[in-house]
Write a protein that holds these residues in place. Sequence first.
Motif, short mmCIF file in Angstrom:
data_model
loop_
_atom_site.label_atom_id
_atom_site.label_comp_id
_atom_site.label_asym_id
_atom_site.label_seq_id
_atom_site.Cartn_x
_atom_site.Cartn_y
_atom_site.Cartn_z
N ASP A 83 8.59 12.53 15.32
CA ASP A 83 10.25 12.70 15.60
C ASP A 83 11.29 13.14 14.83
OD1 ASP A 83 9.96 12.54 18.63
OD2 ASP A 83 10.00 10.38 18.64
N ASN A 84 10.27 12.86 13.24
CA ASN A 84 11.40 13.17 12.40
C ASN A 84 10.18 14.00 11.09
OD1 ASN A 84 13.27 10.41 12.57
ND2 ASN A 84 10.96 8.54 12.16
N PHE A 85 9.52 14.07 11.78
CA PHE A 85 8.59 15.18 11.02
C PHE A 85 9.50 16.72 11.26
CE2 PHE A 85 6.06 19.18 10.84
CZ PHE A 85 5.46 18.76 9.89
N GLU A 86 9.47 17.61 10.56
CA GLU A 86 10.65 18.90 10.57
C GLU A 86 9.90 19.78 9.46
OE1 GLU A 86 14.99 20.94 9.80
OE2 GLU A 86 14.52 18.82 9.67
N LEU A 87 9.28 20.74 10.17
CA LEU A 87 8.61 21.98 10.27
C LEU A 87 9.84 23.37 9.51
CD1 LEU A 87 6.62 23.11 8.67
CD2 LEU A 87 5.76 23.94 11.38
N GLU A 88 9.93 23.62 8.29
CA GLU A 88 10.83 24.17 7.65
C GLU A 88 10.31 26.16 8.08
OE1 GLU A 88 13.79 23.04 4.71
OE2 GLU A 88 13.23 21.28 5.26
N LYS A 89 11.38 27.15 8.97
CA LYS A 89 10.71 28.18 8.58
C LYS A 89 12.03 29.57 8.58
CE LYS A 89 8.27 27.63 12.54
NZ LYS A 89 7.30 27.77 14.26
N SER A 90 11.72 30.22 7.74
CA SER A 90 12.58 31.44 7.07
C SER A 90 12.67 32.23 8.87
CB SER A 90 12.01 31.76 6.30
OG SER A 90 11.44 32.75 6.70
N ASP A 91 13.92 33.20 8.63
CA ASP A 91 14.02 33.64 9.99
C ASP A 91 12.78 35.04 10.19
OD1 ASP A 91 15.90 32.09 11.02
OD2 ASP A 91 17.64 34.32 10.21
N LYS A 94 9.57 33.37 11.62
CA LYS A 94 9.45 33.29 12.33
C LYS A 94 8.76 34.49 13.35
CE LYS A 94 12.76 29.43 12.41
NZ LYS A 94 14.11 29.33 12.61
N THR A 95 9.69 35.70 12.65
CA THR A 95 9.47 37.01 13.46
C THR A 95 8.34 36.93 13.14
OG1 THR A 95 11.72 37.31 12.57
CG2 THR A 95 10.07 39.60 12.66
N TRP A 98 5.91 35.93 15.92
CA TRP A 98 6.63 36.52 16.70
C TRP A 98 5.43 37.77 16.67
CZ3 TRP A 98 7.21 40.52 20.05
CH2 TRP A 98 7.32 40.10 21.07
N LEU A 99 5.58 38.51 16.13
CA LEU A 99 4.36 39.53 15.94
C LEU A 99 2.87 39.62 15.50
CD1 LEU A 99 7.20 41.47 13.15
CD2 LEU A 99 7.19 42.15 16.14
N ILE A 100 2.60 38.40 15.11
CA ILE A 100 1.01 38.66 15.43
C ILE A 100 0.53 37.87 16.52
CG2 ILE A 100 -0.43 36.80 14.14
CD1 ILE A 100 0.65 36.86 11.33
N ASN A 101 1.73 37.16 17.46
CA ASN A 101 1.23 36.62 18.67
C ASN A 101 1.33 38.10 19.79
OD1 ASN A 101 0.55 33.72 17.83
ND2 ASN A 101 2.60 33.46 18.14
N ASP A 102 2.08 38.47 20.14
CA ASP A 102 2.80 39.56 20.76
C ASP A 102 1.48 40.73 20.17
OD1 ASP A 102 4.38 40.92 22.24
OD2 ASP A 102 3.69 42.80 20.71
N PHE A 103 0.84 41.26 19.38
CA PHE A 103 -0.20 42.05 18.82
C PHE A 103 -1.36 41.28 19.72
CE2 PHE A 103 -3.68 43.87 16.40
CZ PHE A 103 -3.95 45.05 16.41
N ASN A 217 12.07 42.26 17.59
CA ASN A 217 11.35 41.63 16.17
C ASN A 217 11.07 43.36 15.52
OD1 ASN A 217 10.93 38.95 16.53
ND2 ASN A 217 10.77 39.02 18.78
N LEU A 218 10.55 44.01 16.18
CA LEU A 218 10.67 45.18 14.92
C LEU A 218 11.73 45.30 13.84
CD1 LEU A 218 8.61 47.54 17.31
CD2 LEU A 218 6.80 46.18 15.33
#
Length: 392
Positions: A83-91, A94-95, A98-103, A217-218
Amino acid sequence: MEKYVDGAVYLKKNIPGKLLRFFREKNEKFVIADIVGIVVLKKIIYVFLPKNTDESKINLNHLNILLNTLKKSTNLLTGVGNDNFELEKSDLTKTIEWLINDFNNNGVYKVVEKDLYSGEGGKIQWDKTLKKEVPLYANENLIFMDFVRKKKKISDSVITQIHKHVLNNLSQNYGKFFNFNFSEVLNFRLSLTEINNILMKQLKVERNERKKNLILNLYNYLNLTSSENSEFYYVTRDFHVIFESALKSVMNHKKELKKYVPKAKWNLRIRNVEYSSKNTQIPDVLVVRKEFIDIYDAKYYSLIDFVERKGNKTTPLDWYSVGKQFLYDFTFPYEKIGYNPGTNNFVFPGYPITNFIKDIGDVSLSINGISKKINVKLIDTFDLLNKAFLSV
């Protein structure tokens, strides 16, 4: 590729301005690296390594282990204070995800058209057939010789070319971080403004939810990567949580033994009201080794900082950390549950470490003629992560 080590001290003026938010201030001249992970700014890769790592020994394989661990971390960290763990990702990060998972799930963008025709195959469209085709009359029955049918036609479009263009770019610049490879020769000469206009025009008429998300996302990818301020990062300031979780997994922590760890009980009477509560001891790792129980405590601390502070005049850990570790051993009811006292251990991260884990000393204490010690060990951080999270 530039490398930093979590917890190490660096001259502030040598750190790129946009990178300073991943450090904390030590004083006016110096800063301390404060994250573990990958940052890409203006196509320069900055790697932030776990504490006590020799950065000169790091290669792309270590980066893959680190990044794959971070990518899996939110699913892996259970029961260790995640609950105290945070993973920081830029926009941008994240994009890209999403694109890799979608492809991987859907392939490239395709246009699906429905053609009407007369002939065989496809679904019969009775309303169109009745209007267009003339039936024969035989034996008091109407007989249609031809039918109007509908058939799906799948084809490429300009959106398909934009999608492939983005995948090419993504693969070339960020594919190594995601084990993603895409390459297709394209005759693609549209400007960013032209691409944006095409995508936004298609977005207005698109009805398919997945395709709408793809178009967005493109658009985001192209505009985020075209900016001078584009940022790709995948980092955490809570690597100690990952380190503890990995140690539990590899050492085969027996969490059911925690119920035997004694609690300190408070009994108070204040203003004629009685209060009763308990302090709980929480050892990180309890291991059964034949007839023994060993105790391990994950210590994600910098020994480099300790050495630089002239080790003989200070200690790597404060008395609170040392005292409670001794207390775990002094109070654990080994014989009551049918075991013998085993070893008591502090485990620090490090790299490289020969033979996975090694002793570098101990902490000793004698109380009323009873001598106890805590072994101090270094464990190979990357081997630990690989064994805990990435091995099949």
